[in-house]
Design a protein around this motif. Sequence first.
Motif, PDB file in Angstrom:
ATOM      1  N   LEU A  15      19.147  20.762  17.515  1.00  0.00           N
ATOM      2  CA  LEU A  15      20.528  20.464  17.881  1.00  0.00           C
ATOM      3  C   LEU A  15      21.320  21.729  18.199  1.00  0.00           C
ATOM      4  CD1 LEU A  15      21.407  17.761  15.180  1.00  0.00           C
ATOM      5  CD2 LEU A  15      20.312  17.462  17.407  1.00  0.00           C
ATOM      6  N   ALA A  16      20.629  22.879  18.266  1.00  0.00           N
ATOM      7  CA  ALA A  16      21.297  24.164  18.482  1.00  0.00           C
ATOM      8  C   ALA A  16      22.516  24.275  17.576  1.00  0.00           C
ATOM      9  CB  ALA A  16      21.687  24.329  19.952  1.00  0.00           C
ATOM     10  N   PRO A  17      22.306  24.246  16.254  1.00  0.00           N
ATOM     11  CA  PRO A  17      23.434  24.187  15.322  1.00  0.00           C
ATOM     12  C   PRO A  17      24.327  25.423  15.376  1.00  0.00           C
ATOM     13  CG  PRO A  17      21.361  24.541  14.152  1.00  0.00           C
ATOM     14  CD  PRO A  17      21.005  24.227  15.555  1.00  0.00           C
ATOM     15  N   ILE A  18      25.636  25.168  15.379  1.00  0.00           N
ATOM     16  CA  ILE A  18      26.637  26.236  15.312  1.00  0.00           C
ATOM     17  C   ILE A  18      27.008  26.419  13.844  1.00  0.00           C
ATOM     18  CG2 ILE A  18      28.900  27.032  16.070  1.00  0.00           C
ATOM     19  CD1 ILE A  18      28.668  25.042  18.412  1.00  0.00           C
ATOM     20  N   ARG A  19      26.703  27.582  13.321  1.00  0.00           N
ATOM     21  CA  ARG A  19      26.953  27.822  11.904  1.00  0.00           C
ATOM     22  C   ARG A  19      28.407  28.181  11.641  1.00  0.00           C
ATOM     23  NH1 ARG A  19      22.120  31.716   9.913  1.00  0.00           N
ATOM     24  NH2 ARG A  19      23.845  33.197  10.183  1.00  0.00           N
ATOM     25  N   GLU A  20      28.778  28.054  10.392  1.00  0.00           N
ATOM     26  CA  GLU A  20      30.134  28.366   9.956  1.00  0.00           C
ATOM     27  C   GLU A  20      30.513  29.813  10.270  1.00  0.00           C
ATOM     28  OE1 GLU A  20      31.603  28.690   5.553  1.00  0.00           O
ATOM     29  OE2 GLU A  20      31.518  26.557   6.098  1.00  0.00           O
ATOM     30  N   ASP A  21      29.517  30.702  10.268  1.00  0.00           N
ATOM     31  CA  ASP A  21      29.788  32.117  10.482  1.00  0.00           C
ATOM     32  C   ASP A  21      29.437  32.578  11.899  1.00  0.00           C
ATOM     33  OD1 ASP A  21      27.049  31.939  10.444  1.00  0.00           O
ATOM     34  OD2 ASP A  21      26.733  33.645   9.105  1.00  0.00           O
ATOM     35  N   GLY A  22      29.254  31.622  12.843  1.00  0.00           N
ATOM     36  CA  GLY A  22      28.764  32.018  14.150  1.00  0.00           C
ATOM     37  C   GLY A  22      29.431  31.312  15.313  1.00  0.00           C
ATOM     38  N   THR A  23      28.852  31.507  16.487  1.00  0.00           N
ATOM     39  CA  THR A  23      29.375  30.995  17.740  1.00  0.00           C
ATOM     40  C   THR A  23      28.283  30.229  18.470  1.00  0.00           C
ATOM     41  OG1 THR A  23      28.664  32.927  19.007  1.00  0.00           O
ATOM     42  CG2 THR A  23      30.842  33.046  17.927  1.00  0.00           C
ATOM     43  N   PRO A  24      28.623  29.484  19.536  1.00  0.00           N
ATOM     44  CA  PRO A  24      27.575  28.865  20.349  1.00  0.00           C
ATOM     45  C   PRO A  24      26.580  29.888  20.898  1.00  0.00           C
ATOM     46  CG  PRO A  24      29.677  27.860  20.836  1.00  0.00           C
ATOM     47  CD  PRO A  24      29.968  29.014  19.926  1.00  0.00           C
ATOM     48  N   ARG A  30      19.387  31.779  18.503  1.00  0.00           N
ATOM     49  CA  ARG A  30      18.489  31.242  17.482  1.00  0.00           C
ATOM     50  C   ARG A  30      17.583  30.158  18.060  1.00  0.00           C
ATOM     51  NH1 ARG A  30      23.220  32.002  14.283  1.00  0.00           N
ATOM     52  NH2 ARG A  30      23.859  29.848  14.665  1.00  0.00           N
ATOM     53  N   THR A  31      18.105  29.348  18.975  1.00  0.00           N
ATOM     54  CA  THR A  31      17.293  28.313  19.604  1.00  0.00           C
ATOM     55  C   THR A  31      16.123  28.928  20.363  1.00  0.00           C
ATOM     56  OG1 THR A  31      18.922  26.527  19.767  1.00  0.00           O
ATOM     57  CG2 THR A  31      17.321  26.667  21.533  1.00  0.00           C
ATOM     58  N   ALA A  58      25.604  22.745  19.658  1.00  0.00           N
ATOM     59  CA  ALA A  58      25.871  23.501  20.882  1.00  0.00           C
ATOM     60  C   ALA A  58      25.084  22.997  22.088  1.00  0.00           C
ATOM     61  CB  ALA A  58      25.559  24.981  20.662  1.00  0.00           C
ATOM     62  N   SER A  59      24.358  21.890  21.946  1.00  0.00           N
ATOM     63  CA  SER A  59      23.457  21.444  23.013  1.00  0.00           C
ATOM     64  C   SER A  59      24.076  20.382  23.909  1.00  0.00           C
ATOM     65  CB  SER A  59      22.152  20.915  22.408  1.00  0.00           C
ATOM     66  OG  SER A  59      22.407  19.923  21.423  1.00  0.00           O
ATOM     67  N   SER A  60      25.394  20.428  24.113  1.00  0.00           N
ATOM     68  CA  SER A  60      26.053  19.394  24.926  1.00  0.00           C
ATOM     69  C   SER A  60      25.608  19.444  26.385  1.00  0.00           C
ATOM     70  CB  SER A  60      27.571  19.550  24.826  1.00  0.00           C
ATOM     71  OG  SER A  60      27.967  20.865  25.171  1.00  0.00           O
ATOM     72  N   ALA A  61      25.437  20.643  26.956  1.00  0.00           N
ATOM     73  CA  ALA A  61      24.927  20.775  28.327  1.00  0.00           C
ATOM     74  C   ALA A  61      23.404  20.834  28.249  1.00  0.00           C
ATOM     75  CB  ALA A  61      25.497  22.013  28.997  1.00  0.00           C
ATOM     76  N   THR A  62      22.821  19.691  27.933  1.00  0.00           N
ATOM     77  CA  THR A  62      21.425  19.633  27.506  1.00  0.00           C
ATOM     78  C   THR A  62      20.455  20.140  28.568  1.00  0.00           C
ATOM     79  OG1 THR A  62      22.138  17.649  26.313  1.00  0.00           O
ATOM     80  CG2 THR A  62      19.792  18.139  26.316  1.00  0.00           C
ATOM     81  N   ASN A 257      35.330  14.765   9.339  1.00  0.00           N
ATOM     82  CA  ASN A 257      35.750  16.159   9.330  1.00  0.00           C
ATOM     83  C   ASN A 257      34.971  16.931  10.387  1.00  0.00           C
ATOM     84  OD1 ASN A 257      37.519  15.787   7.190  1.00  0.00           O
ATOM     85  ND2 ASN A 257      35.985  16.311   5.640  1.00  0.00           N
ATOM     86  N   GLU A 258      35.647  17.720  11.170  1.00  0.00           N
ATOM     87  CA  GLU A 258      35.001  18.463  12.248  1.00  0.00           C
ATOM     88  C   GLU A 258      34.874  19.929  11.839  1.00  0.00           C
ATOM     89  OE1 GLU A 258      37.135  17.774  15.853  1.00  0.00           O
ATOM     90  OE2 GLU A 258      36.612  15.643  15.929  1.00  0.00           O
ATOM     91  N   PHE A 259      33.685  20.268  11.334  1.00  0.00           N
ATOM     92  CA  PHE A 259      33.420  21.628  10.873  1.00  0.00           C
ATOM     93  C   PHE A 259      32.070  22.090  11.399  1.00  0.00           C
ATOM     94  CE2 PHE A 259      35.930  19.929   7.144  1.00  0.00           C
ATOM     95  CZ  PHE A 259      37.104  20.622   7.452  1.00  0.00           C
ATOM     96  N   PRO A 260      31.899  23.399  11.593  1.00  0.00           N
ATOM     97  CA  PRO A 260      30.562  23.925  11.904  1.00  0.00           C
ATOM     98  C   PRO A 260      29.608  23.702  10.743  1.00  0.00           C
ATOM     99  CG  PRO A 260      32.280  25.524  12.428  1.00  0.00           C
ATOM    100  CD  PRO A 260      32.934  24.426  11.630  1.00  0.00           C
TER     101      PRO A 260
END
Length: 339
Positions: A15-24, A30-31, A58-62, A257-260
Motif C-alpha cells: 500500500l506504499a504506507p506513509i509513516r507518521e515521520d515521513g512523506t509520500p 521504501r516501496t 501513497a499508491s493512489s496513482a497506481t 481518524n485520518e492519520f499517517p
Amino acid sequence: MSKSLQSIPYSVLDLAPIREDGTPQDAFHRTVDLAKHTEKLGYTRYWLAEHHNMPFIASSATSVLIGHVASHTSTIRVGSGGIMLPNHAPLVIAEQFGTLESLYPERVDLGLGRAPGTDQLTAHALRRGVKSGPNDFPDQLEELRSYFDPTRGKDNPHVRAYPGEGLDIPIWLLGSSGYSAQLAGKEGLPFAFASHFSPRDTVPALDLYRREFKPSKHLDQPHAMVGVNIIAADTDEEAERLSTTLQQQFLNLIRQNEFPLPPPVDSMEDIWTERERQALQQQLSSSIIGSKDTVRKKLYDFIEKTGADEIMVISQIYDHEARRRSYEIVAELFQEHSS
C-alpha cells in the motif's frame, strides 16, 4: 488434498504506507527497496493497491507507481491489487496497462476491483458520471476486455486502445464478498480475495468461485489467491508489538481518524475500548503474527482452511528493516525443503 507451502506461489501486496515521520516520497523509496528485496527472495508478484484520500497510503496513482516499480526490478511480476474500475474509463485503463505491458513485456498483471477504494465523497469526485458505479462493473469489465481483444470490439470498431489492443495482459478479479467471486468464476478468470480485512467471508467466497468456475482460454481450472496480513519476526513478542501498527491503522479507520501510519506501541490496552478491541479482533482474525515457527503453523492452517492456490502477503509494519525481515522469514518458510 493438503497443499505444501513449497507448491504455492507467494506474492506481495504493498500500500506504499506513509509513516507518521515521513512523506509520500519516503514511501516510494521504501516501496522500490522492498520490491527489489522481495524479487531476490523469490516472490512471484508485487501488486500495488488503489486507494484515495487516505493519508497513510501513497499508491493512489497506481499505474504510475507500478511503472516505477517495474523500472527498478527485472523479473518479479508487477500489477494492481487492484485498480478500482468504477473510478475510471475502461479505455484509459486499457491504454495505461497497454503501455505498461509494452514497456515491461510479460510482467504486468491487471487486478480489478469494484469498490471505490475510498469514501463516498471522494468516489463522487473520482467518477465520470452519476451512472458509473459498482453495479456497472460487469459492463465495465466487458468494455475493458474488448479493448485488449480486437475480436470482442466489433460492436465499437471506431474506439480502440493504442497501446493495448492485441496484448495478453492477465486480468484478475478482486473481491471481499461473493459478488466478484461469482463473476470471476463465470468468466473463467483468476480470483484474489481480501481475507486481510474480510476474514469471515473468505471460505464462502472461495467456495462460490470454485463452484461457478467455467474453463476459459485464460484458465482451465480455478486459481484463487488469498491476501493475508502476515507479520513475522524473530520472536512472538516482537511480532506482536510490530502488529500494533496494523491494529492502530484499523482503529483509526473505525474512528474515521485520518492519520499517517503510526509506530508500534507496547500495549493497546490504553488505546482501544473493549468494543473496539472485539471489533478489530474479528476484522483481523485471519492475520498471522509471530515467530517463524508460529507463522509456519498458522500459515499451514490457513492454506488448509482456504485451499488457496497462491498467497499474497500484506505486512503493514512501521519499521522498514523489520518489514524487510518479515518478508524474509515468510520466504524462508515457502522455500523450506523445496530443493
